[in-house]
Design an enzyme around this catalytic site. Structure first.
Site, short mmCIF file in Angstrom:
data_model
loop_
_atom_site.label_atom_id
_atom_site.label_comp_id
_atom_site.label_asym_id
_atom_site.label_seq_id
_atom_site.Cartn_x
_atom_site.Cartn_y
_atom_site.Cartn_z
N HIS A 1 0.86 -1.19 0.00
CA HIS A 1 0.00 0.00 0.00
C HIS A 1 0.90 1.24 0.00
O HIS A 1 1.29 1.75 1.06
CB HIS A 1 -0.93 -0.02 1.22
CG HIS A 1 -1.99 1.04 1.20
ND1 HIS A 1 -3.32 0.78 1.47
CD2 HIS A 1 -1.94 2.36 0.93
CE1 HIS A 1 -4.02 1.89 1.37
NE2 HIS A 1 -3.19 2.88 1.04
N HIS B 1 1.28 4.92 -2.22
CA HIS B 1 0.79 5.82 -3.28
C HIS B 1 1.97 6.49 -3.96
O HIS B 1 2.80 7.12 -3.30
CB HIS B 1 -0.13 6.90 -2.68
CG HIS B 1 -1.41 6.35 -2.13
ND1 HIS B 1 -2.58 6.36 -2.85
CD2 HIS B 1 -1.70 5.76 -0.95
CE1 HIS B 1 -3.55 5.82 -2.11
NE2 HIS B 1 -3.03 5.45 -0.96
N ASP C 1 2.06 9.14 -5.92
CA ASP C 1 2.09 10.61 -5.80
C ASP C 1 2.44 11.09 -4.39
O ASP C 1 2.81 12.25 -4.22
CB ASP C 1 0.76 11.23 -6.28
CG ASP C 1 -0.46 10.48 -5.80
OD1 ASP C 1 -0.34 9.32 -5.38
OD2 ASP C 1 -1.56 11.05 -5.83
N GLY D 1 -9.59 8.31 -1.56
CA GLY D 1 -10.07 9.69 -1.44
C GLY D 1 -10.95 9.89 -0.22
O GLY D 1 -10.86 9.14 0.76
N HIS E 1 -9.91 1.39 0.23
CA HIS E 1 -9.68 2.16 1.45
C HIS E 1 -11.00 2.20 2.24
O HIS E 1 -12.00 2.69 1.71
CB HIS E 1 -9.32 3.62 1.13
CG HIS E 1 -7.91 3.84 0.66
ND1 HIS E 1 -7.47 3.46 -0.58
CD2 HIS E 1 -6.86 4.42 1.28
CE1 HIS E 1 -6.20 3.79 -0.71
NE2 HIS E 1 -5.80 4.38 0.39
N GLU F 1 -10.93 4.09 7.35
CA GLU F 1 -9.76 4.94 7.60
C GLU F 1 -10.21 6.17 8.41
O GLU F 1 -9.47 6.71 9.21
CB GLU F 1 -9.12 5.37 6.27
CG GLU F 1 -7.85 6.18 6.41
CD GLU F 1 -7.23 6.57 5.08
OE1 GLU F 1 -7.88 6.35 4.04
OE2 GLU F 1 -6.11 7.12 5.08
N ASP G 1 1.97 3.62 2.93
CA ASP G 1 0.97 4.57 2.44
C ASP G 1 1.63 5.64 1.56
O ASP G 1 1.40 5.68 0.36
CB ASP G 1 0.16 5.22 3.57
CG ASP G 1 -1.24 5.62 3.11
OD1 ASP G 1 -1.65 5.21 2.01
OD2 ASP G 1 -1.94 6.34 3.86
ZN LIG Z 1 -3.81 4.88 0.98
#
Ligand SMILES: [Zn+2]
Length: 343
Positions: A16, A18, A20, A174, A201, A204, A282
């Site tokens: 997991h 990301h 970006d 998101g 996701h 969270e 993450d």
């Molecule tokens: Zn995430």
């Protein structure tokens, strides 16, 4: 070998992460200079204030603002290729042997790239990363909660053409507080039909019901975070009974104030309760962390033992979305290390 050294050398995964949220700050500066993109500062220490979280944000939304600059610079083939390649290089240095890199391709169409161009840029870096850094990886493409169900279906329709070529799954990411999972149900049904893996996701932010909805309505095979499962004992039981792994990212959960501190995170109680746990970063830049740091925090604040660490890594290999050949090779690498080190 002491435990810290062992954490660095043991073969690991990151399921997991990301793209970006994991860009080297120097690369943001280089690309911005090259492409005439304005930044609030061109000094690394100043820029880091805009792209890294130190301590806590007020909310997940606040955390998500740290992605504004990364998305601005990820608008060309060369930039996306470079950023993917550097992430793999950094991961390989930490002895990550397998990585699932995720991002939302729709965020990268501002300067004329098509969805396929964006995916190809990252896949080309993945292919080269195997040769250059000896790291296996796949992409997880994120549908965004606030975007239309049609866009999520378009994403799945494009993703299906890359099955077996570097795309292994789709995700929903998101703003969880305002957009429930079921909005994107049809896209996730299609993904299952085409043979794409699914992770979502969920839990969270404060709503544990989203975890079960994601599994039952979106066919999620894994859950991103799932921090708030503890609020409803049925959810904990459900995860356990159905063997649904959690992709735990402990620093990120501290950053977004999902938990008050590393100590208060429920990860150890989940594991002791029989939930399948994986450990992940993450966002290495936004959360200012690395996979080795994540394990160190778990040892320091959650009393993780060597056996816990081995279990978590084995879980991550077994429940990864890698194909059989990669899984066999990862298991061989991991088990050989464990046997050779007599741990
Ligand atoms: Zn995430």
């Amino acid at each position: 070998m002491n435990l810290n050294k062992l954490l660095e050398t043991i073969p690991k995964t990151d399921l997991h992460c990301h793209l970006d949220g994991s860009i080297r700050p120097q690369t943001m500066i280089d690309i911005s200079r090259k492409d005439n993109i304005s930044l609030p500062s061109y000094s690394i220490s100043e820029l880091e204030k805009y792209v890294k979280v130190s301590g806590k944000c007020d909310s997940l939304k606040d955390y998500l603002n740290k992605f504004d600059i990364p998305i601005k610079i990820m608008q060309s083939y060369d930039n996306i290729y470079r950023i993917t390649s550097e992430l793999l290089e950094d991961a390989a240095r930490q002895n990550i042997c397998y990585m699932e890199i995720r991002f939302a391709p729709f965020n990268h169409l501002q300067k004329g790239l098509s969805l396929k161009d964006v995916i190809n840029a990252s896949i080309d870096a993945i292919k080269d990363g195997r040769k250059k850094y000896g790291i296996a990886s796949n992409l997880i493409l994120c549908a965004m909660r606030h975007e239309s169900p049609e866009m999520s279906k378009d994403l799945v329709n494009t993703a299906k053409d890359f099955i077996g070529l570097g795309v292994s799954a789709i995700d929903l990411a998101g703003n969880e507080a305002d957009f429930p999972p079921e909005i994107h149900r049809e896209a996730f049904d299609m993904a299952k039909y085409y043979g794409l893996h699914r992770t979502v996701h969920a839990g969270e932010t404060g709503n544990p019901a989203n975890i079960i909805k994601s599994i039952e309505l979106l066919n999620a095979e894994r859950i991103g975070h799932g921090v708030f499962a503890f609020k409803d004992s049925h959810v904990v039981e459900y995860l356990k009974r159905n063997n649904i792994p959690l992709e735990v990212c402990i620093t990120s959960n501290v950053n977004t104030s999902a938990v008050n501190s590393y100590k208060e995170h429920p990860v150890k109680s989940y594991m002791d309760n029989g939930i399948i746990i994986t450990v992940n970063t993450d966002n290495t830049t936004v959360s200012n962390t690395s996979i080795v740091d994540e394990f160190k925090y778990l040892v320091k604040y959650q009393n993780f033992t060597l056996n816990d660490i081995k279990k978590v890594i084995k879980n991550s290999i077994d429940y990864s979305f890698a194909d059989k050949k990669d899984k066999d090779s990862l298991n061989f690498k991991f088990l050989s290390f464990v046997n050779d080190m007599h741990i």
